[in-house]
Design a protein around this motif. Structure first.
Motif, short mmCIF file in Angstrom:
data_model
loop_
_atom_site.label_atom_id
_atom_site.label_comp_id
_atom_site.label_asym_id
_atom_site.label_seq_id
_atom_site.Cartn_x
_atom_site.Cartn_y
_atom_site.Cartn_z
N LEU A 1 15.01 9.76 1.20
CA LEU A 1 14.38 8.95 2.24
C LEU A 1 13.31 8.04 1.66
O LEU A 1 13.28 6.83 1.95
N GLU A 2 12.44 8.59 0.84
CA GLU A 2 11.37 7.78 0.26
C GLU A 2 11.93 6.69 -0.64
O GLU A 2 11.46 5.54 -0.62
N GLN A 3 12.94 7.03 -1.43
CA GLN A 3 13.52 6.04 -2.35
C GLN A 3 14.12 4.86 -1.56
O GLN A 3 13.92 3.69 -1.92
N VAL B 1 20.88 15.76 12.70
CA VAL B 1 21.39 14.42 13.00
C VAL B 1 21.24 13.53 11.77
O VAL B 1 20.41 13.79 10.90
N PRO B 2 22.06 12.47 11.67
CA PRO B 2 21.86 11.51 10.58
C PRO B 2 20.52 10.79 10.73
O PRO B 2 19.98 10.67 11.83
N VAL B 3 20.00 10.32 9.60
CA VAL B 3 18.72 9.61 9.59
C VAL B 3 18.94 8.20 9.06
O VAL B 3 19.50 8.01 7.97
N VAL B 4 18.52 7.22 9.84
CA VAL B 4 18.61 5.82 9.43
C VAL B 4 17.25 5.38 8.92
O VAL B 4 16.30 5.24 9.71
N PRO B 5 17.09 5.16 7.62
CA PRO B 5 15.82 4.61 7.12
C PRO B 5 15.69 3.14 7.55
O PRO B 5 16.70 2.45 7.74
N ALA B 6 14.48 2.69 7.70
CA ALA B 6 14.26 1.29 8.07
C ALA B 6 12.96 0.81 7.47
O ALA B 6 12.03 1.58 7.25
N THR B 7 12.91 -0.46 7.22
CA THR B 7 11.70 -1.06 6.68
C THR B 7 11.35 -2.32 7.46
O THR B 7 12.22 -2.92 8.12
N ILE C 1 21.38 8.39 6.09
CA ILE C 1 21.43 9.62 5.30
C ILE C 1 22.13 10.67 6.15
O ILE C 1 21.69 10.97 7.26
N ALA C 2 23.21 11.22 5.64
CA ALA C 2 23.98 12.20 6.40
C ALA C 2 23.22 13.52 6.53
O ALA C 2 22.35 13.83 5.70
N PRO C 3 23.52 14.31 7.55
CA PRO C 3 22.88 15.63 7.68
C PRO C 3 23.29 16.55 6.54
O PRO C 3 24.30 16.32 5.87
N GLY C 4 22.49 17.60 6.34
CA GLY C 4 22.90 18.67 5.44
C GLY C 4 22.23 18.72 4.09
O GLY C 4 22.44 19.67 3.33
N LEU C 5 21.38 17.73 3.76
CA LEU C 5 20.71 17.77 2.46
C LEU C 5 19.61 18.82 2.47
O LEU C 5 19.01 19.11 3.51
N LYS C 6 19.32 19.38 1.30
CA LYS C 6 18.17 20.26 1.17
C LYS C 6 16.89 19.44 1.35
O LYS C 6 16.87 18.23 1.17
N GLU D 1 0.83 -1.20 0.00
CA GLU D 1 0.00 0.00 0.00
C GLU D 1 0.87 1.25 0.00
O GLU D 1 1.88 1.33 0.71
N ALA D 2 0.49 2.25 -0.79
CA ALA D 2 1.22 3.51 -0.87
C ALA D 2 0.59 4.55 0.04
O ALA D 2 -0.63 4.55 0.25
N ALA D 3 1.42 5.43 0.60
CA ALA D 3 0.94 6.56 1.41
C ALA D 3 1.98 7.66 1.32
O ALA D 3 3.18 7.38 1.27
N PRO D 4 1.56 8.92 1.29
CA PRO D 4 2.51 10.03 1.16
C PRO D 4 3.39 10.18 2.39
O PRO D 4 2.99 9.85 3.51
N TYR D 5 4.60 10.69 2.17
CA TYR D 5 5.52 10.99 3.26
C TYR D 5 5.23 12.40 3.77
O TYR D 5 5.13 13.34 2.99
#
Length: 255
Positions: A234-236, A183-189, A221-226, A166-170
């Motif tokens: 993040l979504e990818q 801070v860095p962000v760790v994606p998880a599934t 994901i390292a800090p500092g991205l636009k 199922e899809a849902a917007p971020y």
């Protein structure tokens, strides 16, 4: 007969889960009523409750639990875990994996008797979705303070549970916290929705082959991205990792 046994085991799990939760709530209630700041005493209780949930899943439902990708967790300092959300299990497992996590949750949950007070005293961060700019600023201040304390921030960036496939917007709140805390962000599934669906209680009880709930940490994901670049990355990562994990799960279960 097999279907009847599965239903019976499912009912036993439901009763056991509710009973275990009630026991731990009653155990913690005196601390919440008497102590002004019982967080240090409540953290071990929350961890014990989460371990008990996994034990019930393994013993009654017949499910294995596996945590993958520990190497992607930053070694020191605060970071944010941005996780796919498929079931109630996702919110319990973080309580046993991390020491004093700051889970970002809906403000409505704080209105639940006992649970709401428990979450508040654990320092969870409530989001008032209808509160506008003032509520957003309050949430960001709380997140920044938790990061300064070195706590792991836990957020479900879609803001709701989704079914497998199922899809849902971020939601944009995750980008605001990313920018505010630095801070860095760790994606998880996760694939927990195959076993414990969005609505209802665990299924696939006694299934062969034995189901496995997996929480998989992905590269940070390292800090500092636009903002737009961060949200796209993040979504990818989460959606790509989810698609891979769900395909593995379907093959394993023969679905």
């Amino acid at each position: 007969m097999t279907a009847l046994i599965s239903k019976l085991r499912g009912l036993i799990f439901k009763i056991s889960f509710l009973l275990w939760t009630a026991i731990m709530a009653l155990y913690s209630l005196p601390l919440m009523l008497v102590m002004q700041n019982p967080r240090d005493r409540l953290i071990p209780i929350s961890r014990r409750w989460a371990h008990g949930v996994d034990w019930l899943l393994c013993r009654i439902v017949g499910v294995d639990v596996e945590i993958q990708g520990h190497e992607h967790l930053p070694a020191g300092g605060a970071y944010m875990l941005a996780c796919k959300h498929q079931s109630q299990w996702d919110t319990s497992v973080v309580l046993r994996l991390f020491d004093n996590p700051a889970v970002i949750l809906k403000q409505e949950l704080l209105r639940i008797p006992v649970y709401g007070r428990f979450a508040h005293m654990l320092g969870m961060i409530a989001v008032d979705r209808d509160g506008g700019a003032r509520a957003l600023k309050a949430m960001l201040r709380a997140a920044a303070e938790a990061a300064r304390q070195g706590r792991v921030l836990v957020i479900f960036p879609q803001g709701t549970r989704t079914r497998p496939g199922e899809a849902a917007p971020y939601q944009p709140g995750v980008a605001a916290i990313y920018r505010e805390t630095g801070v860095p962000v760790v994606p998880a599934t996760v694939n927990s929705g195959f076993v414990w669906p969005k609505h209802g209680w665990p299924r696939l009880v006694g299934h062969r082959p034995r189901p496995k709930i997996v929480l998989r940490f992905l590269p940070a994901i390292a800090p500092g991205l636009k903002r737009d670049a961060f949200m796209a990355e993040l979504e990818q990562r989460i959606e790509g990792g989810t698609a891979q994990l769900e395909a593995e799960t379907r093959r394993h279960l023969g679905l």
